[in-house]
Design an enzyme around this catalytic site. Sequence first.
Site, short mmCIF file in Angstrom:
data_model
loop_
_atom_site.label_atom_id
_atom_site.label_comp_id
_atom_site.label_asym_id
_atom_site.label_seq_id
_atom_site.Cartn_x
_atom_site.Cartn_y
_atom_site.Cartn_z
CD GLU A 1 -5.82 0.38 2.59
OE1 GLU A 1 -5.53 -0.59 3.32
OE2 GLU A 1 -6.41 0.25 1.50
CB CYS B 1 -9.08 -1.72 4.54
SG CYS B 1 -9.68 -3.40 4.30
NE ARG C 1 -4.02 -1.97 0.39
CZ ARG C 1 -3.94 -3.24 0.05
NH1 ARG C 1 -2.87 -3.70 -0.58
NH2 ARG C 1 -4.94 -4.07 0.29
N1 EPU Z 1 -11.00 -10.84 10.70
C1 EPU Z 1 -11.60 -10.88 11.94
N2 EPU Z 1 -12.56 -9.94 12.21
C2 EPU Z 1 -12.89 -8.98 11.32
C3 EPU Z 1 -12.25 -8.95 10.06
C4 EPU Z 1 -11.29 -9.89 9.76
O1 EPU Z 1 -11.33 -11.72 12.76
O2 EPU Z 1 -13.74 -8.15 11.66
C5 EPU Z 1 -9.99 -11.88 10.39
C6 EPU Z 1 -10.45 -12.79 9.27
O3 EPU Z 1 -11.24 -13.84 9.72
C7 EPU Z 1 -9.15 -13.25 8.68
C8 EPU Z 1 -8.22 -12.07 8.89
O4 EPU Z 1 -8.82 -11.26 9.88
O5 EPU Z 1 -8.63 -14.33 9.39
C9 EPU Z 1 -8.00 -11.26 7.61
O6 EPU Z 1 -9.24 -10.74 7.15
P1 EPU Z 1 -9.61 -10.66 5.59
O7 EPU Z 1 -9.46 -11.98 4.96
O8 EPU Z 1 -10.93 -9.99 5.50
O9 EPU Z 1 -8.53 -9.78 4.94
P2 EPU Z 1 -7.97 -8.38 5.38
O10 EPU Z 1 -6.54 -8.54 5.64
O11 EPU Z 1 -8.80 -7.74 6.44
C10 EPU Z 1 -7.22 -7.58 3.02
C11 EPU Z 1 -7.17 -6.20 2.41
C12 EPU Z 1 -8.49 -5.88 1.72
C13 EPU Z 1 -8.79 -6.97 0.72
C14 EPU Z 1 -8.86 -8.30 1.46
C15 EPU Z 1 -9.22 -9.47 0.56
C16 EPU Z 1 -5.82 -4.66 3.76
C17 EPU Z 1 -5.84 -3.68 4.87
N3 EPU Z 1 -6.99 -5.22 3.48
O12 EPU Z 1 -8.18 -7.53 4.05
O13 EPU Z 1 -8.33 -4.65 1.07
O14 EPU Z 1 -10.03 -6.70 0.09
O15 EPU Z 1 -7.57 -8.55 2.07
O16 EPU Z 1 -8.26 -9.73 -0.37
O17 EPU Z 1 -4.79 -4.90 3.14
C18 EPU Z 1 -8.62 -2.26 1.13
O18 EPU Z 1 -7.42 -2.17 0.91
O19 EPU Z 1 -9.36 -1.25 1.21
C19 EPU Z 1 -9.17 -3.59 1.36
C20 EPU Z 1 -10.40 -3.73 1.78
#
Ligand code: EPU
Length: 306
Positions: free
Chosen positions: A293, A223, A175
């Site tokens: 972000e 995010c 990012r």
């Molecule tokens: N989780 C929780 N509680 C929550 C949310 C997530 O426990 O409320 C846990 C999930 O169960 C999982 C882990 O956290 O084990 C990661 O969550 P998720 O798979 O949703 O991925 P993320 O890391 O939160 C990233 C990107 C998203 C992208 C998704 C899917 C970042 C900050 N976020 O989310 O990007 O859509 O992967 O590929 O890098 C964005 O950049 O705006 C964005 C939404």
Amino acid sequence: MRMLLNNLQSSLPHTVINENVPLSPLCTLGVGGEAEFFAAPSSIGQMHILFNLAMKENCPVYVLGGGSNVLFPDGLVKGIVISTQNLNSIEWRTPITADIDAGFKLPALMKELRERGLAGMEFAAGIPGTLGGAIAGNAGAGGHGVCELVDQVITIEADGTIKMRNNNDISYSYRKCSLSEGKRVIVSARMTFRTAAPKDADVLDSYLLRRGTQPHGLRNAGCTFKNPEGNSAGKLLDEAGCKGLCVGDAIVSDVHANFILNRGHAASSDIMELVKMCSQRVYDSTGIRLEPEIKFLGWSDPCFCV
Ligand code: EPU
């Protein structure tokens, strides 16, 4: 400022410069005050003249793409907001390489690639916004970023020059993109894709499936925080009890804790207060400082310090 407006307008007969333009319709969160001046040049030449004049006059400049990752304050935003919305053409140089304007929308690019049987950007499925914003923030998912497809980037620099950089001369990380440091406008990029293979459709579906676990329907800016190294911001926020926290009409999604939603008439100040509250909660419970972000544009105070 009146002088500046007159100067700008007389040098730019083909670009309308408006005053007191509401920013909320231009940002996916649907919040924000008014831009003192606003323009959306329809060519790189017009963008060049406008940006140079504004820089020479020391007028604050905010470049706005799709508005999907930004937060302007309530009230008057002093200076000029320059939108890339009218820089939106794509020209194919070879069957797999295109020159794409900064204001070209990522979903439109995904559609174009599908129609041409091209692949490489599956990770971007469901990401809103424009190419310029995506490069500036190295948008991505699943460990991939837009930077992987870029060959060259053209920018307008603060010193008035137009620069073409090879992608090797730009540094990217999660990012992050070195072009975001300092004042410049990303105006176009050359990108190369590859011919799609049958498995690419499955990869794209898997990204869409993950997106399905994120909130939709209510206005948001994606995010809120970046993932700290080796950890997940969503998980940390969830464990710190942030889901459902609200300030006015700004609420932390109970589907995914890293999303702040505008459930009606939230003010920017509500969103900002909620961002700070969430950050503080995670810091208090884990000692980890989350890095936002969302980009805070036009805030006069050093608005993010907890
Ligand atoms: N989780 C929780 N509680 C929550 C949310 C997530 O426990 O409320 C846990 C999930 O169960 C999982 C882990 O956290 O084990 C990661 O969550 P998720 O798979 O949703 O991925 P993320 O890391 O939160 C990233 C990107 C998203 C992208 C998704 C899917 C970042 C900050 N976020 O989310 O990007 O859509 O992967 O590929 O890098 C964005 O950049 O705006 C964005 C939404």
